[in-house]
Design a protein around this motif. Sequence first.
Motif, PDB file in Angstrom:
ATOM      1  N   ASP A 175       1.265  -1.021   0.060  1.00 27.02           N
ATOM      2  CA  ASP A 175      -0.034  -0.069  -0.005  1.00 27.02           C
ATOM      3  C   ASP A 175       0.819   1.202   0.129  1.00 27.02           C
ATOM      4  OD1 ASP A 175       1.092   0.654   2.459  1.00 27.02           O
ATOM      5  OD2 ASP A 175      -1.154  -0.400   3.170  1.00 27.02           O
ATOM      6  N   GLU A 176       0.685   2.067   0.356  1.00 23.15           N
ATOM      7  CA  GLU A 176       1.229   3.999  -0.062  1.00 23.15           C
ATOM      8  C   GLU A 176       2.461   3.766   1.166  1.00 23.15           C
ATOM      9  OE1 GLU A 176      -1.508   7.388   0.147  1.00 23.15           O
ATOM     10  OE2 GLU A 176      -2.487   6.688  -2.034  1.00 23.15           O
ATOM     11  N   SER A 177       2.238   3.448   2.493  1.00 29.37           N
ATOM     12  CA  SER A 177       2.909   2.875   3.755  1.00 29.37           C
ATOM     13  C   SER A 177       3.985   2.456   2.950  1.00 29.37           C
ATOM     14  CB  SER A 177       2.374   2.877   4.323  1.00 29.37           C
ATOM     15  OG  SER A 177       1.731   1.815   4.419  1.00 29.37           O
ATOM     16  N   GLY A 178       3.420   0.977   1.462  1.00 32.50           N
ATOM     17  CA  GLY A 178       5.005   0.048   2.181  1.00 32.50           C
ATOM     18  C   GLY A 178       5.292  -0.971   2.246  1.00 32.50           C
ATOM     19  N   SER A 179       4.094  -1.009   2.947  1.00 28.53           N
ATOM     20  CA  SER A 179       3.063  -2.743   3.455  1.00 28.53           C
ATOM     21  C   SER A 179       3.058  -3.527   2.646  1.00 28.53           C
ATOM     22  CB  SER A 179       2.616  -2.597   4.968  1.00 28.53           C
ATOM     23  OG  SER A 179       3.631  -1.588   5.617  1.00 28.53           O
ATOM     24  N   PRO A 180       3.506  -4.522   2.817  1.00 25.43           N
ATOM     25  CA  PRO A 180       2.339  -5.562   1.517  1.00 25.43           C
ATOM     26  C   PRO A 180       0.973  -6.071   2.078  1.00 25.43           C
ATOM     27  CG  PRO A 180       3.822  -6.770   3.207  1.00 25.43           C
ATOM     28  CD  PRO A 180       4.012  -5.544   3.165  1.00 25.43           C
ATOM     29  N   SER A 181      -0.071  -6.323   1.614  1.00 24.88           N
ATOM     30  CA  SER A 181      -1.403  -6.097   1.292  1.00 24.88           C
ATOM     31  C   SER A 181      -1.336  -7.928   2.245  1.00 24.88           C
ATOM     32  CB  SER A 181      -2.199  -5.808   0.257  1.00 24.88           C
ATOM     33  OG  SER A 181      -1.413  -6.691  -0.661  1.00 24.88           O
ATOM     34  N   ASN A 182      -0.838  -8.584   1.170  1.00 23.71           N
ATOM     35  CA  ASN A 182      -0.527  -9.915   2.020  1.00 23.71           C
ATOM     36  C   ASN A 182       0.875 -10.327   1.635  1.00 23.71           C
ATOM     37  OD1 ASN A 182      -0.978 -12.406   2.225  1.00 23.71           O
ATOM     38  ND2 ASN A 182      -1.965 -13.181  -0.010  1.00 23.71           N
ATOM     39  N   SER A 183       1.331 -11.040   3.011  1.00 23.10           N
ATOM     40  CA  SER A 183       3.097 -11.289   3.373  1.00 23.10           C
ATOM     41  C   SER A 183       2.695 -12.611   3.007  1.00 23.10           C
ATOM     42  CB  SER A 183       2.905 -11.105   4.783  1.00 23.10           C
ATOM     43  OG  SER A 183       2.884 -11.779   5.568  1.00 23.10           O
ATOM     44  N   GLY A 202       7.728  -8.296  -0.697  1.00 24.66           N
ATOM     45  CA  GLY A 202       8.565  -9.127  -1.513  1.00 24.66           C
ATOM     46  C   GLY A 202      10.076  -9.501  -1.244  1.00 24.66           C
ATOM     47  N   SER A 203      10.308  -8.765  -0.682  1.00 24.72           N
ATOM     48  CA  SER A 203      11.485  -8.697  -0.175  1.00 24.72           C
ATOM     49  C   SER A 203      12.020  -8.826   1.192  1.00 24.72           C
ATOM     50  CB  SER A 203      12.724  -7.278  -0.549  1.00 24.72           C
ATOM     51  OG  SER A 203      11.913  -6.811  -1.967  1.00 24.72           O
ATOM     52  N   ALA A 204      12.389  -9.746   1.459  1.00 20.65           N
ATOM     53  CA  ALA A 204      12.572 -10.493   2.890  1.00 20.65           C
ATOM     54  C   ALA A 204      14.305 -10.575   3.510  1.00 20.65           C
ATOM     55  CB  ALA A 204      12.326 -12.033   3.373  1.00 20.65           C
ATOM     56  N   THR A 205      14.552 -10.059   4.493  1.00 20.31           N
ATOM     57  CA  THR A 205      15.608 -10.318   5.070  1.00 20.31           C
ATOM     58  C   THR A 205      16.152 -11.702   5.000  1.00 20.31           C
ATOM     59  OG1 THR A 205      15.371  -8.267   7.030  1.00 20.31           O
ATOM     60  CG2 THR A 205      17.345  -9.632   7.189  1.00 20.31           C
ATOM     61  N   PRO A 206      17.019 -11.658   3.570  1.00 22.10           N
ATOM     62  CA  PRO A 206      18.007 -13.318   4.227  1.00 22.10           C
ATOM     63  C   PRO A 206      18.956 -13.405   5.621  1.00 22.10           C
ATOM     64  CG  PRO A 206      19.233 -11.525   2.634  1.00 22.10           C
ATOM     65  CD  PRO A 206      17.993 -10.515   3.479  1.00 22.10           C
ATOM     66  N   SER A 213      18.482  -6.680  -2.019  1.00 19.79           N
ATOM     67  CA  SER A 213      19.331  -6.210  -3.359  1.00 19.79           C
ATOM     68  C   SER A 213      18.700  -4.365  -2.975  1.00 19.79           C
ATOM     69  CB  SER A 213      19.013  -6.325  -4.626  1.00 19.79           C
ATOM     70  OG  SER A 213      17.617  -7.601  -5.278  1.00 19.79           O
ATOM     71  N   ALA A 214      16.631  -5.186  -3.166  1.00 20.90           N
ATOM     72  CA  ALA A 214      15.442  -3.963  -3.803  1.00 20.90           C
ATOM     73  C   ALA A 214      16.001  -3.296  -2.556  1.00 20.90           C
ATOM     74  CB  ALA A 214      13.975  -4.573  -3.741  1.00 20.90           C
ATOM     75  N   LEU A 215      15.728  -3.407  -1.501  1.00 21.79           N
ATOM     76  CA  LEU A 215      16.559  -2.671   0.229  1.00 21.79           C
ATOM     77  C   LEU A 215      17.249  -1.976  -0.419  1.00 21.79           C
ATOM     78  CD1 LEU A 215      13.652  -4.540   2.060  1.00 21.79           C
ATOM     79  CD2 LEU A 215      13.774  -2.603   1.125  1.00 21.79           C
ATOM     80  N   GLN A 216      18.481  -1.975  -1.276  1.00 23.92           N
ATOM     81  CA  GLN A 216      20.192  -1.647  -0.692  1.00 23.92           C
ATOM     82  C   GLN A 216      19.865  -0.045  -0.154  1.00 23.92           C
ATOM     83  OE1 GLN A 216      22.872  -3.313  -0.365  1.00 23.92           O
ATOM     84  NE2 GLN A 216      22.381  -5.141  -0.033  1.00 23.92           N
ATOM     85  N   PRO A 217      20.328   0.543   0.727  1.00 25.10           N
ATOM     86  CA  PRO A 217      21.097   2.193   0.609  1.00 25.10           C
ATOM     87  C   PRO A 217      20.627   2.628  -0.849  1.00 25.10           C
ATOM     88  CG  PRO A 217      23.065   1.002   1.751  1.00 25.10           C
ATOM     89  CD  PRO A 217      22.903  -0.283   1.375  1.00 25.10           C
ATOM     90  N   ARG A 218      20.076   3.817  -0.918  1.00 28.31           N
ATOM     91  CA  ARG A 218      19.614   4.223  -1.880  1.00 28.31           C
ATOM     92  C   ARG A 218      19.053   5.855  -1.972  1.00 28.31           C
ATOM     93  NH1 ARG A 218      16.046   1.210   0.225  1.00 28.31           N
ATOM     94  NH2 ARG A 218      13.651   1.656   0.385  1.00 28.31           N
ATOM     95  N   THR A 219      19.008   7.273  -2.660  1.00 26.34           N
ATOM     96  CA  THR A 219      17.998   8.258  -3.007  1.00 26.34           C
ATOM     97  C   THR A 219      17.055   7.377  -2.507  1.00 26.34           C
ATOM     98  OG1 THR A 219      18.655   7.778  -5.174  1.00 26.34           O
ATOM     99  CG2 THR A 219      20.121   9.263  -3.607  1.00 26.34           C
ATOM    100  N   VAL A 266      17.755 -11.842  13.685  1.00 29.83           N
ATOM    101  CA  VAL A 266      18.210 -10.632  12.633  1.00 29.83           C
ATOM    102  C   VAL A 266      17.201  -9.780  12.826  1.00 29.83           C
ATOM    103  CG1 VAL A 266      19.177  -9.856  10.316  1.00 29.83           C
ATOM    104  CG2 VAL A 266      19.565 -11.379  11.584  1.00 29.83           C
ATOM    105  N   PRO A 267      17.156  -8.609  12.717  1.00 26.52           N
ATOM    106  CA  PRO A 267      15.940  -7.100  13.118  1.00 26.52           C
ATOM    107  C   PRO A 267      15.663  -7.258  11.024  1.00 26.52           C
ATOM    108  CG  PRO A 267      17.778  -6.135  13.912  1.00 26.52           C
ATOM    109  CD  PRO A 267      18.583  -7.926  13.604  1.00 26.52           C
ATOM    110  N   SER A 268      14.102  -7.272  11.289  1.00 27.85           N
ATOM    111  CA  SER A 268      13.790  -6.774   9.295  1.00 27.85           C
ATOM    112  C   SER A 268      14.467  -5.482   8.177  1.00 27.85           C
ATOM    113  CB  SER A 268      12.016  -7.506   8.969  1.00 27.85           C
ATOM    114  OG  SER A 268      12.402  -7.024   7.874  1.00 27.85           O
ATOM    115  N   SER A 269      15.270  -5.741   7.737  1.00 23.07           N
ATOM    116  CA  SER A 269      15.432  -4.419   7.187  1.00 23.07           C
ATOM    117  C   SER A 269      14.411  -3.956   5.986  1.00 23.07           C
ATOM    118  CB  SER A 269      16.551  -5.146   5.714  1.00 23.07           C
ATOM    119  OG  SER A 269      16.910  -3.694   5.312  1.00 23.07           O
ATOM    120  N   LYS A 270      13.017  -4.560   5.970  1.00 22.34           N
ATOM    121  CA  LYS A 270      12.107  -4.229   5.012  1.00 22.34           C
ATOM    122  C   LYS A 270      11.113  -3.430   5.910  1.00 22.34           C
ATOM    123  CE  LYS A 270       7.916  -5.080   2.230  1.00 22.34           C
ATOM    124  NZ  LYS A 270       6.725  -4.385   3.415  1.00 22.34           N
TER     125      LYS A 270
END
Length: 289
Positions: A175-183, A202-206, A213-219, A266-270
Amino acid sequence: MQRKAYVPGVAALLAVLLAGCTGGSGDDDGTTDPKPGESATTPTAAQPGRYRTLPEPCAAVSKGTLDSLLPGIKQVTDEEQREKAYEGTATQTYDTDRKVGCRWKAESTAATDHLLVDFERVVSYDNAVSDDDRATDIYLESETAADLPEPVASSESSESSELPESPDSSGSSPDESGSPSNSSGSGPSSSASGSDSGDASGSATPSDGSTPSALQPRTLDDLGDEAFLDDALSSSRQRTVTVVFRTSNVVVTIRYDEQPATTTDVPSSKDMQDRARKLAGQLAGTFND
């Protein structure tokens, strides 16, 4: 003879009067008319920043947001201690008109969480440099220090994910907040763009704790005038998510970290990025009001 004597006297008197008038006119010209080069060399002050004041930092984060970022607060049984935890602690500053901040901390049975919110209002003392330009310099210093990885091209993967026959294309979307509607049932395919796309589903912490990769540091493209997100995991499994953004002449820094109670967790990156970005969006909105 009288006529010849009178005429030279009148001429002398007129000469004196004319000399006086000419001298006065010269003095006026020297004091009122600017020289041709003066207007071009007069410095013009650069544009001032939009903001002249800063929010009260310890009141800038709502209780509901603190409950999300710091789950341990709700576990505090003593009401007075719980309210104190909500209030936070102001950071030390020598000029509240220019720089203010607040810290919060909460311990739960699973982890200890910390949150820092910092506001810096930038004022340029150089007439040739605007407040916004100086704030941009300060923001870029933070971005450079973060040493963000190069963006990863993802045009091909984005195109393939839009194909109707793709088995993963019907997966959950945030949704708009970035949380998945169905994990549940999230596949490994997700946007791997180095720049922000607003979709981290769809990006879970390994299992090794590394950042997907989708959650790497970024602008970030949808926050303030410019922004970036950093995500780091220490050897003790403490994850720190930092969001920095600039809006006009104010630079806002959010630092959110979590230390698990055990080193096996391990804390969830997402999850942490979603919470930090949601807070950043709320703070940016207060400047736009």
